[in-house]
Design an enzyme around this catalytic site. Sequence first.
Site, mmCIF file in Angstrom:
data_model
loop_
_atom_site.group_PDB
_atom_site.id
_atom_site.type_symbol
_atom_site.label_atom_id
_atom_site.label_comp_id
_atom_site.label_asym_id
_atom_site.label_seq_id
_atom_site.Cartn_x
_atom_site.Cartn_y
_atom_site.Cartn_z
ATOM 1 N N TYR A 147 0.843 -1.199 0.000
ATOM 2 C CA TYR A 147 0.000 0.000 0.000
ATOM 3 C C TYR A 147 0.878 1.250 0.000
ATOM 4 C CZ TYR A 147 -3.783 3.158 1.546
ATOM 5 O OH TYR A 147 -4.704 4.181 1.656
ATOM 6 N N PHE A 193 -13.976 -0.494 16.622
ATOM 7 C CA PHE A 193 -14.335 -0.117 18.001
ATOM 8 C C PHE A 193 -15.849 0.088 18.135
ATOM 9 C CE2 PHE A 193 -10.036 1.865 19.662
ATOM 10 C CZ PHE A 193 -9.427 0.636 19.479
ATOM 11 N N GLN A 211 -0.280 4.545 20.642
ATOM 12 C CA GLN A 211 -0.049 5.109 19.295
ATOM 13 C C GLN A 211 -1.174 6.091 18.980
ATOM 14 O OE1 GLN A 211 -1.134 2.053 19.967
ATOM 15 N NE2 GLN A 211 -2.092 1.020 18.245
ATOM 16 N N ARG A 213 -3.488 8.644 16.206
ATOM 17 C CA ARG A 213 -3.994 8.956 14.868
ATOM 18 C C ARG A 213 -4.822 10.236 15.002
ATOM 19 N NH1 ARG A 213 -0.981 5.348 14.127
ATOM 20 N NH2 ARG A 213 -1.185 3.533 12.733
HETATM 21 P P1 NAD Z 1 -12.655 1.692 0.329
HETATM 22 O O1 NAD Z 1 -11.951 0.393 0.419
HETATM 23 O O2 NAD Z 1 -13.989 1.831 0.961
HETATM 24 O O3 NAD Z 1 -12.826 2.134 -1.202
HETATM 25 C C1 NAD Z 1 -11.967 1.751 -2.221
HETATM 26 C C2 NAD Z 1 -12.800 1.415 -3.449
HETATM 27 O O4 NAD Z 1 -11.942 1.056 -4.538
HETATM 28 C C3 NAD Z 1 -13.736 0.220 -3.228
HETATM 29 O O5 NAD Z 1 -15.018 0.523 -3.716
HETATM 30 C C4 NAD Z 1 -13.064 -0.900 -4.024
HETATM 31 O O6 NAD Z 1 -13.986 -1.883 -4.457
HETATM 32 C C5 NAD Z 1 -12.440 -0.114 -5.161
HETATM 33 N N1 NAD Z 1 -11.312 -0.785 -5.808
HETATM 34 C C6 NAD Z 1 -10.253 -1.394 -5.217
HETATM 35 N N2 NAD Z 1 -9.411 -1.864 -6.137
HETATM 36 C C7 NAD Z 1 -9.937 -1.536 -7.363
HETATM 37 C C8 NAD Z 1 -9.521 -1.756 -8.704
HETATM 38 N N3 NAD Z 1 -8.389 -2.403 -8.998
HETATM 39 N N4 NAD Z 1 -10.320 -1.294 -9.706
HETATM 40 C C9 NAD Z 1 -11.489 -0.645 -9.431
HETATM 41 N N5 NAD Z 1 -11.931 -0.430 -8.177
HETATM 42 C C10 NAD Z 1 -11.151 -0.860 -7.155
HETATM 43 O O7 NAD Z 1 -11.648 2.802 0.903
HETATM 44 P P2 NAD Z 1 -11.832 4.355 1.160
HETATM 45 O O8 NAD Z 1 -11.590 4.604 2.583
HETATM 46 O O9 NAD Z 1 -13.055 4.849 0.527
HETATM 47 O O10 NAD Z 1 -10.571 4.930 0.366
HETATM 48 C C11 NAD Z 1 -10.694 5.528 -0.927
HETATM 49 C C12 NAD Z 1 -9.332 6.024 -1.374
HETATM 50 O O11 NAD Z 1 -8.833 6.990 -0.458
HETATM 51 C C13 NAD Z 1 -8.282 4.931 -1.479
HETATM 52 O O12 NAD Z 1 -7.467 5.172 -2.610
HETATM 53 C C14 NAD Z 1 -7.479 5.118 -0.222
HETATM 54 O O13 NAD Z 1 -6.159 4.660 -0.372
HETATM 55 C C15 NAD Z 1 -7.554 6.604 -0.011
HETATM 56 N N6 NAD Z 1 -7.360 6.950 1.402
HETATM 57 C C16 NAD Z 1 -8.354 6.730 2.313
HETATM 58 C C17 NAD Z 1 -8.143 7.025 3.644
HETATM 59 C C18 NAD Z 1 -9.194 6.817 4.689
HETATM 60 O O14 NAD Z 1 -8.889 7.010 5.862
HETATM 61 N N7 NAD Z 1 -10.415 6.488 4.368
HETATM 62 C C19 NAD Z 1 -6.882 7.538 4.052
HETATM 63 C C20 NAD Z 1 -5.899 7.717 3.099
HETATM 64 C C21 NAD Z 1 -6.141 7.443 1.769
HETATM 65 N N1 UDP Z 2 -6.102 -0.535 15.803
HETATM 66 C C1 UDP Z 2 -6.498 -1.030 17.043
HETATM 67 N N2 UDP Z 2 -7.538 -1.893 17.078
HETATM 68 C C2 UDP Z 2 -8.239 -2.282 15.978
HETATM 69 C C3 UDP Z 2 -7.848 -1.760 14.715
HETATM 70 C C4 UDP Z 2 -6.761 -0.893 14.670
HETATM 71 O O1 UDP Z 2 -5.906 -0.690 18.080
HETATM 72 O O2 UDP Z 2 -9.195 -3.075 16.116
HETATM 73 C C5 UDP Z 2 -4.988 0.436 15.750
HETATM 74 C C6 UDP Z 2 -3.915 0.129 14.706
HETATM 75 O O3 UDP Z 2 -2.937 -0.727 15.235
HETATM 76 C C7 UDP Z 2 -3.388 1.512 14.396
HETATM 77 C C8 UDP Z 2 -4.591 2.428 14.581
HETATM 78 O O4 UDP Z 2 -5.541 1.686 15.359
HETATM 79 O O5 UDP Z 2 -2.409 1.883 15.333
HETATM 80 C C9 UDP Z 2 -5.257 2.834 13.280
HETATM 81 O O6 UDP Z 2 -5.486 1.670 12.516
HETATM 82 P P1 UDP Z 2 -6.271 1.666 11.153
HETATM 83 O O7 UDP Z 2 -6.205 0.271 10.600
HETATM 84 O O8 UDP Z 2 -7.607 2.275 11.339
HETATM 85 O O9 UDP Z 2 -5.482 2.676 10.205
HETATM 86 P P2 UDP Z 2 -3.922 2.912 9.880
HETATM 87 O O10 UDP Z 2 -3.068 2.021 10.711
HETATM 88 O O11 UDP Z 2 -3.822 2.596 8.433
HETATM 89 O O12 UDP Z 2 -3.714 4.325 10.227
#
Ligand code: NAD
Ligand code: UDP
Length: 324
Positions: A147, A193, A211, A213
């Site tokens: 990722y 959660f 940790q 966020r």
């Molecule tokens: P999500 O998993 O709900 O949405 C991702 C979508 O992409 C899904 O609908 C999935 O089916 C689709 N998808 C995955 N692989 C695909 C492919 N090869 N072709 C077509 N569709 C595909 O996640 P989200 O939280 O909505 O995240 C959306 C975007 O934002 C992602 O690119 C993610 O990396 C980015 N992002 C999200 C967060 C967050 O906290 N939600 C943080 C940082 C970045």
């Molecule tokens: N985490 C946790 N319990 C859970 C899921 C996640 O304590 O059931 C922690 C995880 O280890 C991380 C933080 O929560 O430190 C955020 O995790 P998340 O998967 O939401 O996002 P990311 O690690 O990608 O920021």
Amino acid sequence: MQQTKRILVTGGAGFLGSFLCERLLREKHEVICVDNFFTGRRSNISHLLDNRSFEIIRHDITFPLYVEVDEIYNLACPASPVHYQFDPVQTTKTSVHGAINMLGLAKRVGAKILQASTSEVYGDPEIHPQQESYLGRVNPIGPRSCYDEGKRCAETLFFDYWRQHKLQIKVARIFNTYGPRMRPDDGRVISNFIVQALQNKPITVYGSGQQTRSFCYVDDLIDGLMRLMGTQDEVTGPINLGNPAEFTMLELANLVVELTGSRSATKYLPLPADDPRQRQPDIAVAARELDWTPKVQLRAGLGKTIAYFEDLLSSDRSLAIAAE
Ligand code: NAD
Ligand code: UDP
Ligand code: UDP
């Protein structure tokens, strides 16, 4: 009056994508939603299907796509560690091949293109809060690398298409965002959660829970993405989008228990490999370039998200979603 555009949203059936499609339709644009439904769900967009300006294509962006559009929001990619580690090779392909195809499409039709990048490009950061100029500390060979490095390479591709082919690019570095429509089995901390608390099951805290966020509510984030797309050509980003209010996972667990009135106890589980110890966006650039700051505080955003999961879990829909 603003001009109607035809806009492609990849990953449009996902959590963030579905809210973005909704907002773009509300602003009277035509929206083409492309999704392979890996983590996306039909139910996220079913309410949009009757809208004549909305179209959906089941398609994997690692394969070429030929459509005619004015703007592209490239959101396709699983975002939860559980899901992106399920098929790590496909995750990297989605970020890298997917970016190449969407950039190739943007180049052919002259579309403006926005990349949903991530705070994960900073890895486990040595500087705090993270500014866009920080180059990051990312493990290239760990379980999160598919990722993190995929998203870093996608940023490289965006900037190379910008330099080499003069594409109009916008790169948003999104920090942890939450809200309704996250899957109950999404695996990210907020949905875990809340679902655990509502079911009075143990709250699974990974590691010591110290940790941190910083959590942004979905409406704020979508507003930031649309503002970024609307900027002048010279604004390329990368721009951090997130809520700077920082919490430990133990603080989050306590808040969720308080807001749900849950009887859940806390259960400590091992910390996953390469889990970043702290994360907080510096959003000075977004404030300056986009006149954007998040409005929804964690307590209020959690309230709305809890209401969504309460409704979901009290109906048969959560079983239907798990089967989707
Ligand atoms: P999500 O998993 O709900 O949405 C991702 C979508 O992409 C899904 O609908 C999935 O089916 C689709 N998808 C995955 N692989 C695909 C492919 N090869 N072709 C077509 N569709 C595909 O996640 P989200 O939280 O909505 O995240 C959306 C975007 O934002 C992602 O690119 C993610 O990396 C980015 N992002 C999200 C967060 C967050 O906290 N939600 C943080 C940082 C970045
Ligand atoms: N985490 C946790 N319990 C859970 C899921 C996640 O304590 O059931 C922690 C995880 O280890 C991380 C933080 O929560 O430190 C955020 O995790 P998340 O998967 O939401 O996002 P990311 O690690 O990608 O920021
Ligand atoms: N591509 C696409 N849709 C288009 C145009 C291009 O999916 O409308 C893909 C195409 O498969 C190509 C990739 O985008 O592999 C990169 O395109 P680019 O024009 O940059 O490079 P080239 O075609 O020379 O490989």
